[in-house]
Design an enzyme around this catalytic site. Structure first.
Site, PDB file in Angstrom:
ATOM      1  N   LYS A   1       0.831  -1.220   0.000  1.00 35.16           N
ATOM      2  CA  LYS A   1       0.000   0.000   0.000  1.00 35.16           C
ATOM      3  C   LYS A   1       0.863   1.268   0.000  1.00 35.16           C
ATOM      4  CE  LYS A   1      -3.305   2.901   0.423  1.00 35.16           C
ATOM      5  NZ  LYS A   1      -4.129   3.215  -0.740  1.00 35.16           N
TER       6      LYS A   1
ATOM      7  N   LYS B   1       0.944  11.655   5.409  1.00 35.59           N
ATOM      8  CA  LYS B   1       1.274  10.594   6.385  1.00 35.59           C
ATOM      9  C   LYS B   1       1.807   9.350   5.671  1.00 35.59           C
ATOM     10  CE  LYS B   1      -2.071   7.993   7.162  1.00 35.59           C
ATOM     11  NZ  LYS B   1      -2.661   6.764   6.666  1.00 35.59           N
TER      12      LYS B   1
END
Ligand code: NAP
Length: 297
Positions: A172, A240
């Site tokens: 991811k 992030k």
């Protein structure tokens, strides 16, 4: 088949995912830190409880999708966290995008309670979550994934097994490095063309007739052109993910010079107060710097 699901996190992604689980016939017990966001799921038939521990108490599957590493640690190991009540034999599915190392640690802690853990981050954004068409990248034991599959099938159309604990998250992070860079460089090109007097519609026609065409930029362009930055994926969360990717790159001795630069562009936009907007709002930082706006009206 698991019947009872404790669902934690009713944000942009979690809300429609939890609704899809209710629609699929599961008994859902939901928790969200901000209680107000749980009204829709309560109306749809889920029970709403006051802590992650209460959501996990009777659950066959505990589903987590919250913002970041600290949030997952809090709902798992904090006061009122799921480790207080997690049942032996239960499966925890965490679809938050977080640190692979912390995810592995939490998987070990769950194993200490006799439960299993899958890291199952997603792609497909808000519209994929609403339609039940997410793509999952999954790390953990294959037999646990087989048991969890009916739940994941209610939420997505593609389920890709990546390997041991943490590998779904590693995949991811790599995917979001690519996606964040595609949007940022698309915006840089649009700003350059606009400043030179080429209209955004003309530029889009050129891109769509070239090898640079991409599903992602086809999707984002109309939002950019009308200045609509309603968050599908908040910019602060993309930043992030780039931070997490850089940590992974450091740990594995992988140079990522472009991703490092792109991270700073998103970081600057976040510092300017754009963190809660969609990550396509990165264009506004570039526009402000260049003194031009990429708008069709
Ligand atoms: P979001 O709309 O900002 O929702 C975040 C959720 O996390 C909210 O339910 C929030 O509760 C909860 N939360 C945050 N800190 C918490 C804490 N300390 N304790 C308990 N709950 C906490 O984010 P999202 O877009 O749904 O994203 C969720 C996750 O999915 C993130 O890891 C993101 O990277 C990932 N993801 C998102 C997308 C996307 O397109 N949006 C796509 C793929 C993956 P409150 O309501 O109280 O704030």
């Amino acid at each position: 088949m698991a019947q009872s699901i404790g669902f934690i996190g009713l944000g942009i992604m979690g809300q429609p995912m939890a609704l899809n689980l209710v629609k699929a016939g599961y008994k859902v017990t939901a928790f969200n830190r901000t209680r107000g966001k749980a009204e829709a799921i309560e109306k749809a038939g889920a029970a709403v409880v006051a802590s992650p521990a209460e959501a996990a108490r009777h659950a066959d599957v505990v589903y987590i999708i919250v913002s970041d590493t600290a949030a997952v640690e809090e709902v798992v190991t904090g006061k009122g966290g799921i480790l207080e009540t997690l049942r032996s034999g239960a499966i925890v599915i965490d679809s938050s995008t977080i640190s692979p190392g912390v995810s592995r640690k939490l998987a070990c802690m769950s194993a200490g309670k006799g439960a299993s853990w899958l890291d199952a981050p997603v792609t497909g954004s808000k519209h994929g979550a609403e339609k039940g068409e997410l793509t999952f990248m999954i790390g953990g034991d294959r037999d646990v994934l087989d048991r969890a599959m009916p739940v994941l099938q209610a939420l997505g159309k593609k389920h890709i097994y990546c390997g041991a604990h943490g590998s779904g998250l590693s995949a991811k992070l790599a995917q979001n490095v690519i996606q964040s860079t595609m949007v940022e460089i698309f915006c840089e090109g649009l700003v350059l063309a606009t400043k030179a007097g080429v209209r955004p519609e003309t530029m889009m026609e050129i891109i769509q007739g070239s090898m640079a065409r991409a599903t992602l930029t086809d999707f984002k362009a109309p939002f950019i052109f009308r200045g609509d930055f309603t968050p599908y994926f908040p910019l602060k969360l993309m930043h992030k993910d780039l931070e997490l990717a850089m940590e992974a790159a450091y740990a594995q001795n992988v140079p990522m010079p472009t991703a490092a630069a792109v991270k700073e562009v998103y970081g600057t936009a976040k510092a300017q107060g754009k963190g809660d907007l969609d990550y396509a709002a990165v264009v506004t930082f570039l526009e402000e710097t260049a003194g031009v706006k990429v708008r069709t009206s």
